[in-house]
Design an enzyme around this catalytic site. Structure first.
Site, mmCIF file in Angstrom:
data_model
loop_
_atom_site.group_PDB
_atom_site.id
_atom_site.type_symbol
_atom_site.label_atom_id
_atom_site.label_comp_id
_atom_site.label_asym_id
_atom_site.label_seq_id
_atom_site.Cartn_x
_atom_site.Cartn_y
_atom_site.Cartn_z
ATOM 1 N N CYS A 12 0.864 -1.184 0.000
ATOM 2 C CA CYS A 12 0.000 0.000 0.000
ATOM 3 C C CYS A 12 0.904 1.238 0.000
ATOM 4 O O CYS A 12 2.125 1.119 0.167
ATOM 5 C CB CYS A 12 -0.893 -0.005 1.236
ATOM 6 S SG CYS A 12 0.065 0.129 2.743
ATOM 7 N N CYS A 98 2.804 6.211 8.587
ATOM 8 C CA CYS A 98 1.895 6.496 7.463
ATOM 9 C C CYS A 98 1.082 7.752 7.801
ATOM 10 O O CYS A 98 0.560 7.871 8.912
ATOM 11 C CB CYS A 98 0.961 5.309 7.236
ATOM 12 S SG CYS A 98 -0.224 5.653 5.946
ATOM 13 N N HIS A 126 -1.842 -4.954 18.669
ATOM 14 C CA HIS A 126 -1.173 -4.464 17.461
ATOM 15 C C HIS A 126 -0.405 -3.170 17.752
ATOM 16 O O HIS A 126 -0.936 -2.265 18.403
ATOM 17 C CB HIS A 126 -2.203 -4.233 16.347
ATOM 18 C CG HIS A 126 -1.575 -4.066 15.000
ATOM 19 N ND1 HIS A 126 -0.993 -2.888 14.608
ATOM 20 C CD2 HIS A 126 -1.401 -4.921 13.978
ATOM 21 C CE1 HIS A 126 -0.500 -3.030 13.388
ATOM 22 N NE2 HIS A 126 -0.729 -4.264 12.980
ATOM 23 N N GLU A 128 0.211 -0.608 16.014
ATOM 24 C CA GLU A 128 -0.465 0.631 15.587
ATOM 25 C C GLU A 128 -1.449 1.088 16.665
ATOM 26 O O GLU A 128 -1.507 2.269 17.012
ATOM 27 C CB GLU A 128 -1.210 0.410 14.256
ATOM 28 C CG GLU A 128 -1.930 1.677 13.792
ATOM 29 C CD GLU A 128 -2.897 1.446 12.641
ATOM 30 O OE1 GLU A 128 -2.572 0.664 11.722
ATOM 31 O OE2 GLU A 128 -3.979 2.054 12.662
ATOM 32 N N THR A 166 -6.240 1.267 11.207
ATOM 33 C CA THR A 166 -6.387 1.476 9.756
ATOM 34 C C THR A 166 -6.692 0.188 8.989
ATOM 35 O O THR A 166 -7.334 0.215 7.949
ATOM 36 C CB THR A 166 -5.104 2.093 9.156
ATOM 37 O OG1 THR A 166 -3.995 1.279 9.529
ATOM 38 C CG2 THR A 166 -4.901 3.510 9.621
ATOM 39 N N SER A 223 -1.416 -8.210 10.076
ATOM 40 C CA SER A 223 -2.838 -8.259 10.423
ATOM 41 C C SER A 223 -3.708 -8.066 9.184
ATOM 42 O O SER A 223 -4.756 -8.696 9.042
ATOM 43 C CB SER A 223 -3.158 -7.235 11.507
ATOM 44 O OG SER A 223 -3.638 -6.047 10.985
ATOM 45 N N ASN A 224 -3.280 -7.225 8.250
ATOM 46 C CA ASN A 224 -4.148 -7.019 7.076
ATOM 47 C C ASN A 224 -4.167 -8.265 6.191
ATOM 48 O O ASN A 224 -5.167 -8.565 5.557
ATOM 49 C CB ASN A 224 -3.787 -5.727 6.339
ATOM 50 C CG ASN A 224 -2.537 -5.844 5.524
ATOM 51 O OD1 ASN A 224 -2.577 -6.349 4.415
ATOM 52 N ND2 ASN A 224 -1.416 -5.406 6.056
HETATM 53 FE FE1 F3S Z 1 -1.071 1.323 4.247
HETATM 54 FE FE2 F3S Z 1 -1.142 3.576 5.509
HETATM 55 FE FE3 F3S Z 1 -3.308 2.457 4.733
HETATM 56 S S1 F3S Z 1 0.239 1.907 5.921
HETATM 57 S S2 F3S Z 1 -2.940 0.283 4.821
HETATM 58 S S3 F3S Z 1 -1.762 3.265 3.398
HETATM 59 S S4 F3S Z 1 -2.957 3.422 6.657
#
Ligand code: F3S
Length: 283
Positions: A12, A98, A126, A128, A166, A223-224
């Protein structure tokens, strides 16, 4: 055999930015360079950066022993206390948090300043979420499921701000909002689920409904990636999570006519391409 690769698979914006910032440090020749935790949840990438001189710090104890060098904050971000300690350490701090996570830090800070309770929909373990928690000076609650939200109680007159990790499951967040709103709480909702996550999850769901089997490529600690796996598994029973090509066993795939491939936000394109090419040639 038809192989369909999700368009949103792979790095991402925030992860690419963080990895690029590490690469810039390597290219600048500055030494030593540390990352505070692995820069992304992908062992292959982390190992290859280590081979190029990047050292991973695990916690503040590791930081305490350092006198010079550069420290890079990863895309997950850190708490206000950790950031302050890094800045006070004398090391050069490169902040690769980010910008979407940074925005949540600002919301958390404001909520604390205004005496509002911060509710985070996310995984309390996590980094974050732990980082976000550390930006609010007030009461902070983390709920990881609609069930946990149902058990949360606010005092009469207690104002709250609800945000999401996020990478939180978009539908689960909606359910949590619904549950808390029904309780009539004075709550301001900021849907901070990242659109990159949302787009990836929506596309994965759609693809999983169309194919006979799904391959989700990504780090086991990501996690994603795990959430993509869950979504695909709900919609396609034959879903397999692999970290690299070595984990892929094509035996169960012999009877499938159509296979879908997606990947977490911290999976490099090279691995996705390697898996795709292999599936295309071997099946
Ligand atoms: Fe990636 Fe930032 Fe979204 S790290 S998943 S662009 S919050």
């Amino acid at each position: 055999m038809k192989v369909q690769v999700a368009e949103t698979a792979g790095f991402c914006f925030g992860v690419k930015r963080a990895v690029d910032m590490v690469l810039e440090q390597i290219e600048s020749g500055r030494k030593p360079v540390y990352t505070y935790g692995p820069i992304i949840h992908n062992d292959l990438v982390v190992r290859s950066l280590e081979e190029r001189g990047i050292r991973v710090l695990q916690d503040l104890n590791d930081l305490a022993s350092l006198q010079e060098g550069t420290i890079i904050i990863r895309s997950h971000g850190v708490s206000a206390r950790e950031q302050a300690l890094m800045e006070a350490s004398g090391l050069i701090v490169v902040d690769a948090t980010c910008p979407f996570v940074k925005k949540i830090h600002q919301i958390a800070e404001k909520a604390g300043r205004e005496g509002k309770t911060l509710i985070i929909a996310g995984d309390p373990q996590h980094p974050e979420v732990q980082g976000i928690t550390g930006w609010s000076a007030g009461r902070t609650e983390v709920v990881d499921s609609p069930e946990a939200a149902a058990e949360l109680s606010l005092l009469p007159g207690e104002a709250a701000v609800l945000v999401a990790q996020t990478t939180f499951h978009a539908r689960k967040f909606e359910n949590i909002v619904e549950i808390l709103k029904k309780r009539g709480y004075d709550m301001f909702v900021m849907n901070t689920v990242c659109s990159a996550t949302d787009e990836r999850q929506t596309e994965a769901r759609k693809l999983a409904c169309q194919v006979d089997a799904m391959i989700v490529v990504g780090g086991r600690h990501s996690s994603n990636t795990r959430k993509l796996y869950e979504i695909c598994k709900e919609n396609c029973g034959n879903t397999y999570l692999i970290e690299t090509l070595d984990d892929l066993d094509l035996k169960p795939f012999q009877s499938f006519l159509c296979v879908g491939i997606t990947a977490g936000a911290s999976t490099p394109n090279s691995i996705i391409e390697e898996v795709t090419d292999y599936v295309r040639t071997k099946l």
